[in-house]
Design an enzyme around this catalytic site. Structure first.
Site, mmCIF file in Angstrom:
data_model
loop_
_atom_site.group_PDB
_atom_site.id
_atom_site.type_symbol
_atom_site.label_atom_id
_atom_site.label_comp_id
_atom_site.label_asym_id
_atom_site.label_seq_id
_atom_site.Cartn_x
_atom_site.Cartn_y
_atom_site.Cartn_z
ATOM 1 N N SER A 13 -97.499 -26.846 -13.066
ATOM 2 C CA SER A 13 -98.593 -27.198 -13.973
ATOM 3 C C SER A 13 -98.868 -28.695 -13.896
ATOM 4 O O SER A 13 -97.953 -29.495 -13.657
ATOM 5 C CB SER A 13 -98.230 -26.823 -15.417
ATOM 6 O OG SER A 13 -99.156 -27.367 -16.342
ATOM 7 N N TYR A 26 -92.199 -28.166 -22.115
ATOM 8 C CA TYR A 26 -92.855 -27.420 -21.041
ATOM 9 C C TYR A 26 -93.204 -28.357 -19.888
ATOM 10 O O TYR A 26 -92.934 -28.050 -18.713
ATOM 11 C CB TYR A 26 -94.115 -26.758 -21.597
ATOM 12 C CG TYR A 26 -94.964 -26.043 -20.584
ATOM 13 C CD1 TYR A 26 -94.631 -24.761 -20.151
ATOM 14 C CD2 TYR A 26 -96.125 -26.629 -20.076
ATOM 15 C CE1 TYR A 26 -95.424 -24.086 -19.227
ATOM 16 C CE2 TYR A 26 -96.921 -25.966 -19.160
ATOM 17 C CZ TYR A 26 -96.570 -24.693 -18.741
ATOM 18 O OH TYR A 26 -97.362 -24.031 -17.828
ATOM 19 N N LYS A 79 -91.748 -28.228 -16.047
ATOM 20 C CA LYS A 79 -92.591 -28.095 -14.861
ATOM 21 C C LYS A 79 -92.373 -29.254 -13.886
ATOM 22 O O LYS A 79 -92.439 -29.073 -12.664
ATOM 23 C CB LYS A 79 -94.067 -28.009 -15.268
ATOM 24 C CG LYS A 79 -94.429 -26.728 -16.009
ATOM 25 C CD LYS A 79 -94.172 -25.495 -15.158
ATOM 26 C CE LYS A 79 -94.675 -24.228 -15.832
ATOM 27 N NZ LYS A 79 -94.430 -23.011 -15.026
#
Length: 268
Positions: free
Chosen positions: A141, A154, A158
């Site tokens: 991402s 998150y 990533k």
């Protein structure tokens, strides 16, 4: 010259492949002729189908290493091979760092970084003994390469996933190729939860240079390419599928105060 991506006879596993981006990836692999196994904790609301073919669902909690190992052993025994793993499962709720304790952030890291590592290790045990080797794809991402307020764990996961993939690519070459798809915003059945109604989605899409969000099947097409023989010399690569990225905010701020006719920069 046409670019033919034929995965007939190959077997692919897509984690979290029951909806959203994962389902789009599974559909693209089905269209390319692959046998597809999708796994998640819960079954899909409807079978994942494309080109008159259906992906097989098998329940799996990726946070259970023994279960993950058994899953890949069973896939290899049933199909006789494993050609590609797509580590798609992941996600996070919006949560500012100070709004939750460390255990909640740790769960996000576990799902988005530790679980793909667990699945990759299990898939590698199957792939490395095959003459043709295999391919592992990480779904990354843009959150991993910029500040990610509200989804900090998150974004950190990533970023780690991209680094992990590049190290795997070195350690596991030449038997197994490992690459990352770095995604921007994708339109899925959950889009409204993040961006609101169609007007909100359009407004968000307008911030992307290509003027819209990606569709899941477009992500799938990129995944099929990286899994195919046409990408045989690609490993340790990060392919950005983000519509051009995000327009820097300072450009829009500057536009509001920019003169209608900018001064000439020509020299005499």
């Amino acid at each position: 010259m046409s670019l033919t991506l034929d995965l007939a006879g190959r077997v692919a596993v897509v984690t979290g492949g029951t909806r959203g981006v994962g389902a789009g990836i599974a559909r693209s692999f089905l269209k390319a002729g692959a046998e597809v196994v999708v796994c998640a904790r819960r079954p899909p609301s409807a079978p994942v189908t494309a080109a008159g073919r259906t992906a097989r669902f098998r329940p799996l909690d990726l946070r259970d290493p023994p279960a993950v190992g058994e899953f890949f052993t069973q896939v290899a025994a049933e199909y006789g091979r494993l050609d590609c793993l797509v580590n798609n499962a992941g996600g996070t709720p919006y949560r500012l760092l100070g709004a939750a304790g460390p255990e909640r952030h740790a769960r996000v890291l576990e799902l988005n970084l530790t679980a793909p590592l667990t699945a990759s290790l299990a898939a590698y045990e199957v792939m490395r003994g095959r003459p043709a080797g295999g391919s592992i794809l990480m779904i990354g991402s843009v959150s991993g390469s910029r500040p990610s307020p509200g989804t900090a764990a998150y974004g950190a996961a990533k970023a780690g996933l991209d680094s992990l993939a590049r190290t795997m690519a070195v350690e596991w070459a030449p038997q197994v190729r490992v690459n990352t798809l770095v995604l921007g915003m994708v339109r899925t059945e959950l889009t409204a939860l993040h961006y609101g109604d169609e007007a909100g989605v359009a407004a968000v899409g307008a911030t992307v240079p290509l003027g819209r969000l990606a569709e899941p099947d477009e992500i799938g097409d990129a995944a099929v390419f990286l899994a195919s023989d046409r990408a045989a010399y690609l490993t340790g690569a990060s392919l950005h599928v983000h519509g051009g990225g995000e327009r820097p905010a300072f450009l829009d701020a500057a536009t509001a105060n920019r003169p209608a006719t900018p001064p000439s920069t020509e020299e005499s």
